[in-house]
Design an enzyme around this catalytic site. Structure first.
Site, PDB file in Angstrom:
ATOM      1  CG  ASP A   6      -0.213  -0.161   2.547  1.00 47.62           C
ATOM      2  OD1 ASP A   6       0.920  -0.659   2.559  1.00 47.62           O
ATOM      3  OD2 ASP A   6      -0.780   0.238   3.585  1.00 47.62           O
TER       4      ASP A   6
ATOM      5  NE  ARG B  28      -0.297   3.963   6.475  1.00 48.69           N
ATOM      6  CZ  ARG B  28      -1.212   4.530   5.705  1.00 48.69           C
ATOM      7  NH1 ARG B  28      -1.241   5.839   5.541  1.00 48.69           N
ATOM      8  NH2 ARG B  28      -2.113   3.789   5.097  1.00 48.69           N
ATOM      9  CG  ASP B  29       2.638   2.270  11.699  1.00 52.32           C
ATOM     10  OD1 ASP B  29       1.939   2.652  10.745  1.00 52.32           O
ATOM     11  OD2 ASP B  29       2.323   2.467  12.886  1.00 52.32           O
ATOM     12  CD  GLU B  30      -1.486   0.271   6.870  1.00 53.37           C
ATOM     13  OE1 GLU B  30      -2.424  -0.392   6.452  1.00 53.37           O
ATOM     14  OE2 GLU B  30      -1.517   1.515   6.991  1.00 53.37           O
TER      15      GLU B  30
ATOM     16  CG  ASP C 247      -4.103  -0.697  -1.416  1.00 50.45           C
ATOM     17  OD1 ASP C 247      -5.013  -1.294  -0.820  1.00 50.45           O
ATOM     18  OD2 ASP C 247      -3.604   0.357  -0.998  1.00 50.45           O
TER      19      ASP C 247
ATOM     20  CD1 TRP D 113      -8.100  -4.538   0.591  1.00 50.80           C
ATOM     21  CD2 TRP D 113     -10.031  -3.651  -0.110  1.00 50.80           C
ATOM     22  NE1 TRP D 113      -8.004  -3.166   0.679  1.00 50.80           N
ATOM     23  CE2 TRP D 113      -9.165  -2.604   0.266  1.00 50.80           C
ATOM     24  CE3 TRP D 113     -11.287  -3.328  -0.590  1.00 50.80           C
ATOM     25  CZ2 TRP D 113      -9.530  -1.259   0.172  1.00 50.80           C
ATOM     26  CZ3 TRP D 113     -11.659  -1.996  -0.682  1.00 50.80           C
ATOM     27  CH2 TRP D 113     -10.786  -0.992  -0.310  1.00 50.80           C
TER      28      TRP D 113
ATOM     29  CD  GLU E  28      -3.576   6.434   2.830  1.00 53.43           C
ATOM     30  OE1 GLU E  28      -2.734   7.120   3.429  1.00 53.43           O
ATOM     31  OE2 GLU E  28      -4.059   5.382   3.292  1.00 53.43           O
TER      32      GLU E  28
ATOM     33  CG  HIS F 165      -1.453   4.757  -0.418  1.00 53.45           C
ATOM     34  ND1 HIS F 165      -0.697   4.624   0.715  1.00 53.45           N
ATOM     35  CD2 HIS F 165      -2.543   3.948  -0.232  1.00 53.45           C
ATOM     36  CE1 HIS F 165      -1.318   3.790   1.551  1.00 53.45           C
ATOM     37  NE2 HIS F 165      -2.430   3.356   0.978  1.00 53.45           N
TER      38      HIS F 165
HETATM   39  C1  BGC Z   1      -4.060   0.871   3.663  1.00 51.48           C
HETATM   40  C2  BGC Z   1      -4.877   0.820   2.409  1.00 51.48           C
HETATM   41  C3  BGC Z   1      -5.731  -0.389   2.516  1.00 51.48           C
HETATM   42  C4  BGC Z   1      -6.657  -0.124   3.650  1.00 51.48           C
HETATM   43  C5  BGC Z   1      -7.779  -1.054   3.839  1.00 51.48           C
HETATM   44  C6  BGC Z   1      -5.010   1.102   4.800  1.00 51.48           C
HETATM   45  O1  BGC Z   1      -4.425   1.295   5.996  1.00 51.48           O
HETATM   46  O2  BGC Z   1      -3.039   1.772   3.612  1.00 51.48           O
HETATM   47  O3  BGC Z   1      -4.324   1.193   1.275  1.00 51.48           O
HETATM   48  O4  BGC Z   1      -6.289  -0.854   1.370  1.00 51.48           O
HETATM   49  O5  BGC Z   1      -5.984   0.122   4.839  1.00 51.48           O
HETATM   50  O6  BGC Z   1      -8.844  -0.324   3.911  1.00 51.48           O
END
Ligand code: BGC
Length: 717
Positions: free
Chosen positions: A327, A331-333, A340, A392, A597, A618
């Site tokens: 995504d 950041r912490d993801e 996505d 998704w 994003e 994003h």
């Molecule tokens: C991500 C998105 C992802 C979403 C789900 C977010 O935190 O960055 O791109 O699809 O969560 O809703």
């Protein structure tokens, strides 16, 4: 069988945590070597050296897969690196293993195969004769960065411990390796109003900084990374949430060149702290890192802002194709969010050859799929136990089908078919009378027609879910037909879903009851209205009334297509070329160098959408790239002869553009399309690689052509 399967897993014998360790082994050779090979992988990320020289160029090897079931190993030719006395050393950091909490810890497995001239063969396995010590990298974390102590030497390395662990999860490298792609020089060194010394590399990107540093002994110099500055021009890191993205270098008073090897950052700017050396541009380079995907798509037109948008789409992809389609990279993801990936795959597959990249990710997807067919939100899975979300989890069907269309990859359809069926069956089992009205979904994520008081999207979740139920079923049927499988059961299912959808969400004229852009776009693009024209007219009026788009993640990829395919190309161009918020070009006018994003990650007054969830890299809204190629440049795939074996050229011109030029490198050669206005004429040029054929639509006529370049002229009315 590869010798690595006979080798042993070894580990440090203590919990490594975020420390980095180095496994080493000395070995001598007894003869002239004709061939030598290293097979290797790790839990965690590794970098191997033989006699001080780097083995291969794979960054963050072995990449990220569903580590519980699939771990890639790599094979390197090391003949050039070895002599009579050798030492192999392998640095291992935690990398993506941090997501696996207690059950998996850092470990190494390798085998060195040596073939002598005299026909003899010797194999060195990882075992308890290898030593392990702590690295100068005292801390490494993919979100937080590194701490490197230049003067640290582990005085007491110990022997490695053999770990009794299954080797069934070992698979040969399936995806692309991750590599350093480009080095960006410093664009500007500056001081912020708050007095911080910062460097701008001019481009938001993913990778790390390589720097020269001397410093004073014991001094800890720090580099912080950020994507953007705030409204006052200060260094801004709030959107990174808990990810620190810091490199701490403890100096020993000597000159070093350093770059992280086990972590990466998403950034355009860096801030320097405790930097006692003179700050010179030549001492800093930003190294762009991503999967080794080959660039295939090129686009240019007469509007510089659209060109910049396309460049931002490319950089969004480069920043997020780091072994897994993520995504965001900062950041912490940084996770393989399925939504996505499916939203962007059509564009991604035109820009770069992502066939192998997605084949690997899809293998992970099916290996993470639940027994009931449910697909986790992120792949590799982090074992969250939520429901599967529409739009998704549909990546399970949409992504393999796209690889078939763009690359003619029938094998991936065959390999994923079972997973695709399981996903559609999951929806069937969670729906009532063919309406998918259960479960929790992300819906039209980040759309602009959210009702502020209820926080509910104006497009009903059940509509979106049922639309994707129909779409995935339709793609599954097509896939089955390609594979020669009887799909009559799913054909009946699709017809029932369509009927239920019409009854629940459309009026008697085929228009969409909820009256939203996303509702219309999905209905039109997924073939759900008995009267497409009526729904398209409705969509056109909705856009015209408010003058801009309102779609989120799920509606955006189809919005322009739904308009232009049904006679409203002008409105689609209005949306593409609009400069004010909300639009694609708004971010470009605000200085974006990647896709944001949110439509307004940065607001016109320079303030931020929020601190919590505001990525500037994003790729999802970059999905418009596919419309740019297929409508503005008019290069289309024929489903009956995919992979560009037969091309459909159908460009749609617009009075606001004077030229468009695009090319896509296919396995047959380059497909090109361009048009240019000269006075009252539009001149078109199309290139068809041999042995492909094409249908060219110009001036209301269709012509079939074979390999070659063709020029046409059309009088502008
Ligand atoms: C991500 C998105 C992802 C979403 C789900 C977010 O935190 O960055 O791109 O699809 O969560 O809703």
């Amino acid at each position: 069988m590869k010798s690595i399967y006979n080798s042993n897993w070894i580990e440090p014998g203590y919990d490594l945590g975020d420390k980095v360790c180095v496994f080493s082994k000395k070995f001598d050779l007894n003869g002239t070597v004709s061939r030598a090979e290293l097979q290797i992988t790790s839990f965690g990320v590794y970098e191997a050296h033989i006699n001080g020289k780097r083995v291969g160029d794979f960054i963050l090897a072995p990449g990220w897969t569903n580590y519980r079931k699939r771990l890639q190993f790599q094979t390197y030719d090391i003949a050039e690196l070895i002599g009579s006395n050798n030492e192999i050393s392998v640095s291992v950091g935690r990398g993506w293993l941090m997501h696996y909490k207690d059950d998996l810890s850092a470990a190494l497995i390798a085998s060195v195969e040596i073939y002598y001239d005299n026909g003899e063969k010797e194999i060195i396995y990882t075992d308890d004769s290898w030593t392990v010590g702590l690295s100068k990298i005292q801390y490494s974390n993919i979100y937080n960065g590194d701490i490197y102590d230049a003067s640290f030497v582990d005085e007491s390395p110990c022997f490695a411990t053999i770990k009794d662990m299954d080797k069934k999860m070992l698979i040969e490298q399936q995806g692309e390796k991750i590599v350093e792609v480009e080095k960006l020089p410093v664009k500007k060194i500056f001081s912020t109003p708050q007095g911080d010394i910062c460097i701008d590399f001019g481009q938001n990107m993913t990778g790390y900084v390589e720097f020269n540093i001397c410093g004073k002994k014991g001094e800890q110099a720090v580099i912080y990374h950020a994507e953007t500055l705030d409204a006052d021009g200060n260094f801004y890191t709030a959107n990174l949430r808990s990810a620190k993205q810091e490199i701490r270098f403890i100096c020993d008073g000597r000159l070093h060149t350093y770059k992280p090897i086990h972590s990466f950052q998403g950034f355009r700017y860096i801030k320097l702290e405790n930097w006692s050396d003179e700050i010179k541009a030549e001492n800093f380079k930003a190294i762009v890192v991503h999967s080794d995907i080959k660039r295939t798509g090129y686009f240019e037109c007469s509007d510089e802002l659209v060109n910049k948008l396309y460049s931002n789409i490319i950089w969004g992809q480069r920043g997020n194709f780091l072994d897994v389609p993520t995504d965001c990279p900062q950041r912490d993801e940084r996770l393989g969010w399925t939504g996505d990936a499916q939203v962007f795959i059509r564009t991604a597959a035109l820009n770069f050859d992502v066939n192998k990249f997605f084949e690997k990710w899809l293998s992970d997807l099916s290996s993470c799929q639940n027994a009931d067919g449910g697909v986790p939100h992120v792949i590799p899975d982090l074992q969250w136990r939520d429901d599967s979300s529409s739009g998704w989890a549909d990546a399970a069907v949409i992504c393999p089908w796209q690889l078939y269309l763009t690359y003619g990859n029938k094998k991936v359809l065959a390999r994923q078919f079972d997973s695709m069926c399981k996903w559609v069956n999951y929806i069937k089992n969670h729906s009532n009378n063919y309406l998918w009205d259960t479960g929790k979904h992300f819906a039209d994520w980040l759309c602009l027609d959210e009702n502020d008081s209820s926080k509910k999207h104006a497009t009903p979740v059940e509509l979106i879910s049922t639309a994707f139920f129909a779409y995935s079923t339709s793609l599954l049927i097509k896939s089955g037909n390609v594979l020669g499988i009887d799909m009559s059961e799913y054909e009946a299912l699709l017809s029932n879903i369509r009927q239920a959808y019409r009854k629940a969400f459309l009026d008697k004229y085929g228009r969409v009851n909820c009256n939203t852009q996303t509702g219309c776009a999905l209905t039109i693009y997924f073939n759900l209205s008995p009267d497409k024209q009526a729904a398209a007219k409705q969509l056109n009026s909705l856009v015209k009334e408010c003058g801009h788009l309102k779609t989120g993640f799920l509606g955006t990829p189809y919005l322009l297509h739904a308009l232009s395919e049904n006679g409203y190309a002008q409105t689609a161009y209005d949306l593409l070329l609009r400069r004010e918020y909300p639009s694609w070009l708004y971010s470009v006018t605000m200085g974006a160098t990647t896709i944001w994003e949110h439509w307004d990650s940065l607001k016109p007054d320079g303030t931020m959408w929020s601190t919590g969830m505001n990525s500037f890299n994003h790729y999802a809204y970059g999905a418009v790239g596919d419309w740019i190629f297929s409508v503005a440049a008019g290069i289309n795939i024929d489903e009956a002869l995919p992979g560009f074996r037969h091309i459909i050229f159908k460009p749609v011109t617009d009075s606001r553009l004077s030229f468009v030029k695009a090319g896509i490198l296919t396995k047959y050669g380059e497909v090109k399309s361009s048009w240019r206005k000269e006075g009252s004429l539009t001149e078109y040029s199309f290139t068809v690689p041999h042995p492909c054929t094409a249908t060219v639509y110009v001036g209301g006529e269709a012509k079939i052509v074979s390999g070659g370049t063709y020029k046409f002229k059309e009088e502008i009315q």
